[in-house]
Design a protein around this motif. Structure first.
Motif, PDB file in Angstrom:
ATOM      1  N   SER A   2       0.832  -1.124  -0.129  1.00  0.00           N
ATOM      2  CA  SER A   2       0.001   0.063   0.092  1.00  0.00           C
ATOM      3  C   SER A   2       0.873   1.212   0.005  1.00  0.00           C
ATOM      4  O   SER A   2       2.273   1.250   0.494  1.00  0.00           O
ATOM      5  CB  SER A   2      -0.817  -0.078   1.281  1.00  0.00           C
ATOM      6  OG  SER A   2      -0.084   0.187   2.388  1.00  0.00           O
ATOM      7  N   GLU A   3       0.171   2.295  -0.332  1.00  0.00           N
ATOM      8  CA  GLU A   3       1.009   3.664  -0.375  1.00  0.00           C
ATOM      9  C   GLU A   3       2.429   3.555  -1.036  1.00  0.00           C
ATOM     10  O   GLU A   3       3.346   4.082  -0.416  1.00  0.00           O
ATOM     11  CB  GLU A   3       1.041   4.404   0.668  1.00  0.00           C
ATOM     12  CG  GLU A   3      -0.476   4.352   1.185  1.00  0.00           C
ATOM     13  CD  GLU A   3      -0.472   5.166   2.768  1.00  0.00           C
ATOM     14  OE1 GLU A   3       0.515   5.093   3.423  1.00  0.00           O
ATOM     15  OE2 GLU A   3      -1.651   5.114   3.176  1.00  0.00           O
ATOM     16  N   GLY A   4       2.635   2.714  -1.943  1.00  0.00           N
ATOM     17  CA  GLY A   4       4.063   2.548  -2.778  1.00  0.00           C
ATOM     18  C   GLY A   4       5.074   2.034  -1.916  1.00  0.00           C
ATOM     19  O   GLY A   4       5.883   2.102  -2.300  1.00  0.00           O
ATOM     20  N   LEU A   5       4.562   1.060  -0.996  1.00  0.00           N
ATOM     21  CA  LEU A   5       5.586   0.091  -0.119  1.00  0.00           C
ATOM     22  C   LEU A   5       5.108  -1.123  -0.268  1.00  0.00           C
ATOM     23  O   LEU A   5       3.736  -1.682  -0.080  1.00  0.00           O
ATOM     24  CB  LEU A   5       5.375   0.803   1.088  1.00  0.00           C
ATOM     25  CG  LEU A   5       6.241   1.996   1.693  1.00  0.00           C
ATOM     26  CD1 LEU A   5       5.828   2.398   2.946  1.00  0.00           C
ATOM     27  CD2 LEU A   5       7.443   2.027   1.372  1.00  0.00           C
ATOM     28  N   LEU A   6       6.128  -2.013  -0.532  1.00  0.00           N
ATOM     29  CA  LEU A   6       5.981  -3.307  -0.378  1.00  0.00           C
ATOM     30  C   LEU A   6       6.481  -3.991   0.871  1.00  0.00           C
ATOM     31  O   LEU A   6       7.489  -3.892   1.070  1.00  0.00           O
ATOM     32  CB  LEU A   6       6.338  -4.083  -1.777  1.00  0.00           C
ATOM     33  CG  LEU A   6       6.439  -5.628  -1.816  1.00  0.00           C
ATOM     34  CD1 LEU A   6       4.891  -5.843  -1.862  1.00  0.00           C
ATOM     35  CD2 LEU A   6       7.013  -6.139  -2.937  1.00  0.00           C
ATOM     36  N   SER A   7       5.592  -4.412   1.502  1.00  0.00           N
ATOM     37  CA  SER A   7       5.933  -5.156   2.778  1.00  0.00           C
ATOM     38  C   SER A   7       6.378  -6.706   2.685  1.00  0.00           C
ATOM     39  O   SER A   7       5.724  -7.476   2.372  1.00  0.00           O
ATOM     40  CB  SER A   7       5.018  -4.984   4.078  1.00  0.00           C
ATOM     41  OG  SER A   7       4.934  -3.799   4.356  1.00  0.00           O
ATOM     42  N   ILE A   8       7.551  -6.920   2.926  1.00  0.00           N
ATOM     43  CA  ILE A   8       8.134  -8.591   2.607  1.00  0.00           C
ATOM     44  C   ILE A   8       8.851  -8.778   4.000  1.00  0.00           C
ATOM     45  O   ILE A   8       9.505  -8.227   4.622  1.00  0.00           O
ATOM     46  CB  ILE A   8       9.332  -8.256   1.880  1.00  0.00           C
ATOM     47  CG1 ILE A   8       8.782  -7.950   0.327  1.00  0.00           C
ATOM     48  CG2 ILE A   8       9.942  -9.674   1.467  1.00  0.00           C
ATOM     49  CD1 ILE A   8       8.061  -8.644  -0.367  1.00  0.00           C
ATOM     50  N   GLU A   9       8.294 -10.100   4.455  1.00  0.00           N
ATOM     51  CA  GLU A   9       8.939 -10.777   5.463  1.00  0.00           C
ATOM     52  C   GLU A   9       9.937 -11.718   4.883  1.00  0.00           C
ATOM     53  O   GLU A   9       9.986 -12.508   4.091  1.00  0.00           O
ATOM     54  CB  GLU A   9       7.749 -11.654   6.094  1.00  0.00           C
ATOM     55  CG  GLU A   9       8.395 -12.383   7.414  1.00  0.00           C
ATOM     56  CD  GLU A   9       7.379 -13.086   8.098  1.00  0.00           C
ATOM     57  OE1 GLU A   9       6.774 -12.894   9.118  1.00  0.00           O
ATOM     58  OE2 GLU A   9       7.056 -14.412   7.591  1.00  0.00           O
ATOM     59  N   THR A  10      11.281 -11.425   5.356  1.00  0.00           N
ATOM     60  CA  THR A  10      12.201 -12.119   4.888  1.00  0.00           C
ATOM     61  C   THR A  10      13.196 -12.397   6.190  1.00  0.00           C
ATOM     62  O   THR A  10      13.068 -12.111   7.346  1.00  0.00           O
ATOM     63  CB  THR A  10      12.997 -11.192   4.099  1.00  0.00           C
ATOM     64  OG1 THR A  10      14.073 -11.926   3.309  1.00  0.00           O
ATOM     65  CG2 THR A  10      13.519  -9.952   4.930  1.00  0.00           C
ATOM     66  N   THR A  11      14.010 -13.617   5.859  1.00  0.00           N
ATOM     67  CA  THR A  11      14.956 -13.796   6.938  1.00  0.00           C
ATOM     68  C   THR A  11      16.397 -13.047   7.009  1.00  0.00           C
ATOM     69  O   THR A  11      17.016 -12.882   6.014  1.00  0.00           O
ATOM     70  CB  THR A  11      15.403 -15.403   6.756  1.00  0.00           C
ATOM     71  OG1 THR A  11      14.178 -16.150   6.563  1.00  0.00           O
ATOM     72  CG2 THR A  11      16.109 -16.033   7.758  1.00  0.00           C
ATOM     73  N   THR A  12      16.653 -12.734   7.955  1.00  0.00           N
ATOM     74  CA  THR A  12      18.069 -11.911   8.347  1.00  0.00           C
ATOM     75  C   THR A  12      19.146 -13.035   8.141  1.00  0.00           C
ATOM     76  O   THR A  12      19.036 -14.082   8.214  1.00  0.00           O
ATOM     77  CB  THR A  12      18.040 -11.120   9.550  1.00  0.00           C
ATOM     78  OG1 THR A  12      18.108 -12.092  10.575  1.00  0.00           O
ATOM     79  CG2 THR A  12      16.910 -10.547   9.887  1.00  0.00           C
ATOM     80  N   ASP A  13      20.486 -12.213   8.200  1.00  0.00           N
ATOM     81  CA  ASP A  13      21.618 -13.168   8.172  1.00  0.00           C
ATOM     82  C   ASP A  13      21.713 -14.025   9.600  1.00  0.00           C
ATOM     83  O   ASP A  13      22.435 -15.301   9.610  1.00  0.00           O
ATOM     84  CB  ASP A  13      22.758 -12.338   8.116  1.00  0.00           C
ATOM     85  CG  ASP A  13      22.895 -11.619   6.603  1.00  0.00           C
ATOM     86  OD1 ASP A  13      22.241 -12.227   5.821  1.00  0.00           O
ATOM     87  OD2 ASP A  13      23.792 -10.600   6.575  1.00  0.00           O
ATOM     88  N   GLU A  14      20.992 -13.397  10.325  1.00  0.00           N
ATOM     89  CA  GLU A  14      21.171 -14.267  11.671  1.00  0.00           C
ATOM     90  C   GLU A  14      20.081 -15.393  11.750  1.00  0.00           C
ATOM     91  O   GLU A  14      20.008 -16.198  12.767  1.00  0.00           O
ATOM     92  CB  GLU A  14      20.811 -13.303  12.969  1.00  0.00           C
ATOM     93  CG  GLU A  14      22.029 -12.438  13.195  1.00  0.00           C
ATOM     94  CD  GLU A  14      22.104 -10.993  12.232  1.00  0.00           C
ATOM     95  OE1 GLU A  14      20.983 -10.837  11.822  1.00  0.00           O
ATOM     96  OE2 GLU A  14      23.127 -10.958  11.749  1.00  0.00           O
ATOM     97  N   GLY A  15      19.276 -15.496  10.800  1.00  0.00           N
ATOM     98  CA  GLY A  15      18.266 -16.426  10.741  1.00  0.00           C
ATOM     99  C   GLY A  15      16.942 -16.017  11.216  1.00  0.00           C
ATOM    100  O   GLY A  15      15.824 -17.018  11.586  1.00  0.00           O
ATOM    101  N   THR A  16      16.571 -14.879  11.851  1.00  0.00           N
ATOM    102  CA  THR A  16      15.360 -14.489  12.276  1.00  0.00           C
ATOM    103  C   THR A  16      14.521 -13.856  11.237  1.00  0.00           C
ATOM    104  O   THR A  16      14.851 -13.305  10.238  1.00  0.00           O
ATOM    105  CB  THR A  16      15.828 -13.428  13.507  1.00  0.00           C
ATOM    106  OG1 THR A  16      16.389 -12.190  13.112  1.00  0.00           O
ATOM    107  CG2 THR A  16      16.188 -13.929  14.434  1.00  0.00           C
TER     108      THR A  16
END
Length: 205
Positions: A146-160
């Motif tokens: 929404s409003e020009g933003l894409l929210s993505i759930e991703t995994t960090t380098d630490e695995g969280t």
């Protein structure tokens, strides 16, 4: 077996003119297959080994046993539905919760979701692979847009797990990723198991 041939023959004739209960078609096919009438019923439009048509699986739409379907959902060694889907807060969170699914979706939708998981990806569970304008690449699960933003759930380098908000203008390329639910799942089940599973899911209201 020969003593039941007249009964089966009559059932086949009723099936041919559309007067046979569809929930019993699988039982009829299995009974006929063990007799000299095995060629009397036309074959299904496609064999279950092929996923280019739902026709091969339509005999599983009706007539299942919900209690056996619950067992397939929870315990089948290949399907392992419970690992990814929750019902009544029991199960995994990789896929959508299935509480009430039978009240929201048709049996046809449920069947198609199992046979062709990549065609029926629920919102909030679509995966994407992104390439940003600066060449950075990463993937994740779409959580909102929404409003020009894409929210993505991703995994960090630490695995969280973390949610990143990416401005749409920064995205050079966006590709839809595959469903976490494997293709070919329907063929890992017998038609009876699939029928029971559909009946169980349809009973969740």
């Amino acid at each position: 077996h020969e003593s039941v041939l007249p009964v089966l023959g009559e059932a086949i004739e009723r099936w041919k003119i559309g007067k046979f209960p569809p929930e019993l078609e699988l039982d009829l096919r299995e009974a006929v297959a063990r007799t000299s009438l095995s060629n009397a019923l036309p074959p299904r439009a496609a064999e279950p080994g092929s996923t280019n048509s739902l026709a091969a699986f339509r005999v599983s739409l009706l007539g299942g046993d919900a209690s056996r379907g619950r067992q397939v959902f929870r315990e089948h060694p290949t399907a392992q539905c419970l690992r990814c889907h929750q019902i009544a807060n029991d199960g995994g969170t990789v896929g959508p919760k299935l509480d009430g699914i039978g009240g929201r979706q048709s049996r046809e939708y449920l069947l198609e979701s199992i046979v062709w998981p990549n065609q029926k990806i629920a919102p909030q569970f679509e995966t994407v692979a992104l390439t940003l304008q600066d060449g950075t690449q990463f993937g994740g699960t779409v959580k909102g847009e929404s409003e020009g933003l894409l929210s993505i759930e991703t995994t960090t380098d630490e695995g969280t797990l973390t949610v990143r908000k990416i401005p749409s203008k920064d995205i050079a390329r966006r590709e839809r990723g595959p469903s976490a639910m494997p293709e070919g799942l329907a063929t890992a089940l017998t038609l009876r198991e699939l029928r029971d599973l559909i009946e169980y899911l349809a009973s969740l209201r």
